[in-house]
Motif scaffolding. Structure first.
Motif, PDB file in Angstrom:
ATOM      1  N   ILE A   1       0.856  -1.186   0.000  1.00  0.00           N
ATOM      2  CA  ILE A   1       0.000   0.000   0.000  1.00  0.00           C
ATOM      3  C   ILE A   1       0.889   1.232   0.000  1.00  0.00           C
ATOM      4  CG2 ILE A   1      -1.858   1.235   1.160  1.00  0.00           C
ATOM      5  CD1 ILE A   1      -2.597  -1.344   2.586  1.00  0.00           C
ATOM      6  N   ILE A   2       0.698   2.085  -0.994  1.00  0.00           N
ATOM      7  CA  ILE A   2       1.491   3.309  -1.117  1.00  0.00           C
ATOM      8  C   ILE A   2       0.643   4.499  -0.687  1.00  0.00           C
ATOM      9  CG2 ILE A   2       2.801   4.790  -2.669  1.00  0.00           C
ATOM     10  CD1 ILE A   2       3.051   2.338  -4.539  1.00  0.00           C
ATOM     11  N   LEU A   3       1.084   5.197   0.342  1.00  0.00           N
ATOM     12  CA  LEU A   3       0.429   6.437   0.744  1.00  0.00           C
ATOM     13  C   LEU A   3       1.248   7.590   0.173  1.00  0.00           C
ATOM     14  CD1 LEU A   3      -1.858   7.758   2.396  1.00  0.00           C
ATOM     15  CD2 LEU A   3      -0.250   7.880   4.318  1.00  0.00           C
ATOM     16  N   GLY A   4       0.664   8.296  -0.789  1.00  0.00           N
ATOM     17  CA  GLY A   4       1.382   9.384  -1.436  1.00  0.00           C
ATOM     18  C   GLY A   4       1.618  10.547  -0.494  1.00  0.00           C
ATOM     19  N   THR A   5       2.803  11.111  -0.562  1.00  0.00           N
ATOM     20  CA  THR A   5       3.161  12.250   0.295  1.00  0.00           C
ATOM     21  C   THR A   5       3.332  13.540  -0.500  1.00  0.00           C
ATOM     22  OG1 THR A   5       5.540  11.762   0.121  1.00  0.00           O
ATOM     23  CG2 THR A   5       4.319  10.719   1.925  1.00  0.00           C
ATOM     24  N   LEU A   6       3.025  13.497  -1.786  1.00  0.00           N
ATOM     25  CA  LEU A   6       3.155  14.681  -2.628  1.00  0.00           C
ATOM     26  C   LEU A   6       1.931  15.568  -2.445  1.00  0.00           C
ATOM     27  CD1 LEU A   6       4.884  16.093  -4.827  1.00  0.00           C
ATOM     28  CD2 LEU A   6       3.506  14.883  -6.523  1.00  0.00           C
ATOM     29  N   GLY A   7       2.141  16.763  -1.944  1.00  0.00           N
ATOM     30  CA  GLY A   7       1.015  17.669  -1.733  1.00  0.00           C
ATOM     31  C   GLY A   7       0.021  17.090  -0.747  1.00  0.00           C
TER      32      GLY A   7
ATOM     33  N   GLU B   1       6.817  10.090  -5.059  1.00  0.00           N
ATOM     34  CA  GLU B   1       6.617   9.795  -6.471  1.00  0.00           C
ATOM     35  C   GLU B   1       6.706   8.288  -6.674  1.00  0.00           C
ATOM     36  OE1 GLU B   1       9.284  12.038  -8.854  1.00  0.00           O
ATOM     37  OE2 GLU B   1       8.367  13.967  -8.364  1.00  0.00           O
ATOM     38  N   ILE B   2       5.957   7.795  -7.626  1.00  0.00           N
ATOM     39  CA  ILE B   2       5.839   6.345  -7.843  1.00  0.00           C
ATOM     40  C   ILE B   2       6.352   6.010  -9.236  1.00  0.00           C
ATOM     41  CG2 ILE B   2       4.253   4.379  -7.859  1.00  0.00           C
ATOM     42  CD1 ILE B   2       2.353   6.093  -6.127  1.00  0.00           C
ATOM     43  N   PHE B   3       7.421   5.225  -9.294  1.00  0.00           N
ATOM     44  CA  PHE B   3       8.020   4.824 -10.558  1.00  0.00           C
ATOM     45  C   PHE B   3       8.136   3.298 -10.605  1.00  0.00           C
ATOM     46  CE2 PHE B   3       9.954   9.065  -9.867  1.00  0.00           C
ATOM     47  CZ  PHE B   3       9.461   9.695 -11.000  1.00  0.00           C
ATOM     48  N   PRO B   4       8.055   2.697 -11.788  1.00  0.00           N
ATOM     49  CA  PRO B   4       8.228   1.233 -11.899  1.00  0.00           C
ATOM     50  C   PRO B   4       9.560   0.762 -11.332  1.00  0.00           C
ATOM     51  CG  PRO B   4       7.302   2.106 -13.930  1.00  0.00           C
ATOM     52  CD  PRO B   4       7.669   3.294 -13.087  1.00  0.00           C
ATOM     53  N   SER B   5      10.635   1.512 -11.602  1.00  0.00           N
ATOM     54  CA  SER B   5      11.957   1.088 -11.115  1.00  0.00           C
ATOM     55  C   SER B   5      12.015   1.071  -9.593  1.00  0.00           C
ATOM     56  CB  SER B   5      13.038   2.012 -11.682  1.00  0.00           C
ATOM     57  OG  SER B   5      12.785   3.359 -11.309  1.00  0.00           O
TER      58      SER B   5
ATOM     59  N   ASP C   1     -20.800   0.222 -19.141  1.00  0.00           N
ATOM     60  CA  ASP C   1     -20.988   1.171 -20.233  1.00  0.00           C
ATOM     61  C   ASP C   1     -19.634   1.479 -20.807  1.00  0.00           C
ATOM     62  OD1 ASP C   1     -19.709   2.834 -18.448  1.00  0.00           O
ATOM     63  OD2 ASP C   1     -21.513   3.957 -17.902  1.00  0.00           O
ATOM     64  N   ALA C   2     -19.607   2.460 -21.678  1.00  0.00           N
ATOM     65  CA  ALA C   2     -18.337   2.782 -22.331  1.00  0.00           C
ATOM     66  C   ALA C   2     -17.432   3.624 -21.488  1.00  0.00           C
ATOM     67  CB  ALA C   2     -18.622   3.511 -23.677  1.00  0.00           C
ATOM     68  N   GLY C   3     -17.899   3.976 -20.294  1.00  0.00           N
ATOM     69  CA  GLY C   3     -17.101   4.829 -19.435  1.00  0.00           C
ATOM     70  C   GLY C   3     -15.961   4.091 -18.800  1.00  0.00           C
ATOM     71  N   GLY C   4     -15.077   4.842 -18.223  1.00  0.00           N
ATOM     72  CA  GLY C   4     -13.892   4.278 -17.604  1.00  0.00           C
ATOM     73  C   GLY C   4     -14.055   4.154 -16.116  1.00  0.00           C
ATOM     74  N   GLY C   5     -13.388   3.151 -15.539  1.00  0.00           N
ATOM     75  CA  GLY C   5     -13.287   3.049 -14.107  1.00  0.00           C
ATOM     76  C   GLY C   5     -11.976   3.660 -13.703  1.00  0.00           C
ATOM     77  N   GLY C   6     -11.971   4.326 -12.637  1.00  0.00           N
ATOM     78  CA  GLY C   6     -10.717   4.916 -12.203  1.00  0.00           C
ATOM     79  C   GLY C   6     -10.905   6.246 -11.532  1.00  0.00           C
ATOM     80  N   GLY C   7     -12.166   6.620 -11.291  1.00  0.00           N
ATOM     81  CA  GLY C   7     -12.400   7.826 -10.547  1.00  0.00           C
ATOM     82  C   GLY C   7     -12.235   7.553  -9.069  1.00  0.00           C
ATOM     83  N   GLY C   8     -12.710   8.455  -8.277  1.00  0.00           N
ATOM     84  CA  GLY C   8     -12.681   8.235  -6.855  1.00  0.00           C
ATOM     85  C   GLY C   8     -11.626   9.064  -6.175  1.00  0.00           C
ATOM     86  N   GLY C   9     -11.705  10.330  -6.341  1.00  0.00           N
ATOM     87  CA  GLY C   9     -10.746  11.177  -5.669  1.00  0.00           C
ATOM     88  C   GLY C   9     -10.449  12.401  -6.492  1.00  0.00           C
ATOM     89  N   GLY C  10      -9.944  13.394  -5.876  1.00  0.00           N
ATOM     90  CA  GLY C  10      -9.577  14.595  -6.602  1.00  0.00           C
ATOM     91  C   GLY C  10      -8.076  14.650  -6.761  1.00  0.00           C
ATOM     92  N   GLY C  11      -7.642  15.020  -7.949  1.00  0.00           N
ATOM     93  CA  GLY C  11      -6.212  15.103  -8.156  1.00  0.00           C
ATOM     94  C   GLY C  11      -5.906  16.025  -9.298  1.00  0.00           C
TER      95      GLY C  11
END
Length: 246
Positions: free
Chosen positions: A148-154, A183-187, A236-246
């Motif tokens: 679980i990654i808790l972002g610390t940016l802003g 920040e989250i990077f694959p590496s 529907d044709a919509g995307g999943g991935g909402g749920g928060g402000g950014g």
């Protein structure tokens, strides 16, 4: 636009201001919203024109109207095919949020700096396919440990959401550990191979836009709820991935 006979409105996704869009928050359902404008346009009275009943009312011809003074009515069913979204911006990030929320609506972007109008598209079906693949991989019984990654940016990281994610994983008997990252990077995640999948509490668009570049599934909190069977994606044709402000 309204004055030129093209009904328009400025949508709002509360608590944002009218017309304001964030990377993860945008008005939805705009395809079904066609402004109803029923105004009677009247010419200014010229010299010698009176207000008597014999001809003072502009636009009332013998046939009951039909000229430029006639009342104009727009209805959703009649104008749905002509409804478009006009976005004023010099980039695509926030526009993409609006297109994800309104996948069937044709979108145009006007750049006030270059003074260009362009037709913009978004590969909604491809995005949903990639996100569903990540959800299915995270749902697998072989996925035993979540990072679980808790972002610390802003102000992206939300401790309350972290608590709900931890409770969800506990209920489903999944192991987890928590890390804080700006920040989250694959590496960077590659250096922690003990995680079979990741949940990032930072920006939901990070998973939507870049999740397929990571070796292990990188879900946002909503997608984790879908993976655990406690939420459903809309069919529907919509995307999943909402749920928060950014």
């Amino acid at each position: 636009l309204n004055e030129s006979g093209r009904p328009s409105s400025v949508p709002q996704a509360k608590p944002l201001s009218p017309g304001e869009v964030l990377g993860c928050t945008a008005p939805s359902g705009l395809k079904d919203v066609v402004p109803g404008i029923g105004r009677r346009r009247r010419r200014r009275k010229g010299k010698g024109e009176g207000d008597d009943d014999d001809g003072g009312n502009e636009g009332d011809g013998a046939d009951g109207g039909g000229d430029a003074n006639e009342e104009a009515e727009w209805r959703t069913a009649e104008n749905a095919a002509e409804t478009v979204m006009l976005f004023l911006a010099d980039g695509r990030f926030h526009l993409e949020a609006a297109m994800i929320s309104n996948p069937t609506l044709k979108a145009y972007r006007y750049d006030p700096y270059s003074k260009t109008l362009t037709h913009e598209t978004y590969e909604t079906a491809k995005m949903k396919r990639l996100r569903l693949d990540a959800i299915h991989r995270a749902r697998s019984p072989e996925t035993k440990t979540f990072g679980i990654i808790l972002g610390t940016l802003g102000r992206q990281g939300n401790p309350a959401v972290l608590g709900r994610v931890r409770d969800l994983l506990r209920r489903h008997g999944r192991r987890y550990f928590v890390i804080l990252l700006s920040e989250i990077f694959p590496s960077k995640l590659r250096t922690m191979p003990t995680a079979d999948a990741w949940v990032q509490i930072a920006c939901p668009r990070l998973s939507v836009d870049w999740g397929h570049h990571f070796d292990r599934p990188l879900l946002n909190p909503f997608e984790l709820h879908v993976a655990m069977g406690e939420a459903e994606l809309k069919n529907d044709a919509g995307g999943g991935g909402g749920g928060g402000g950014g």
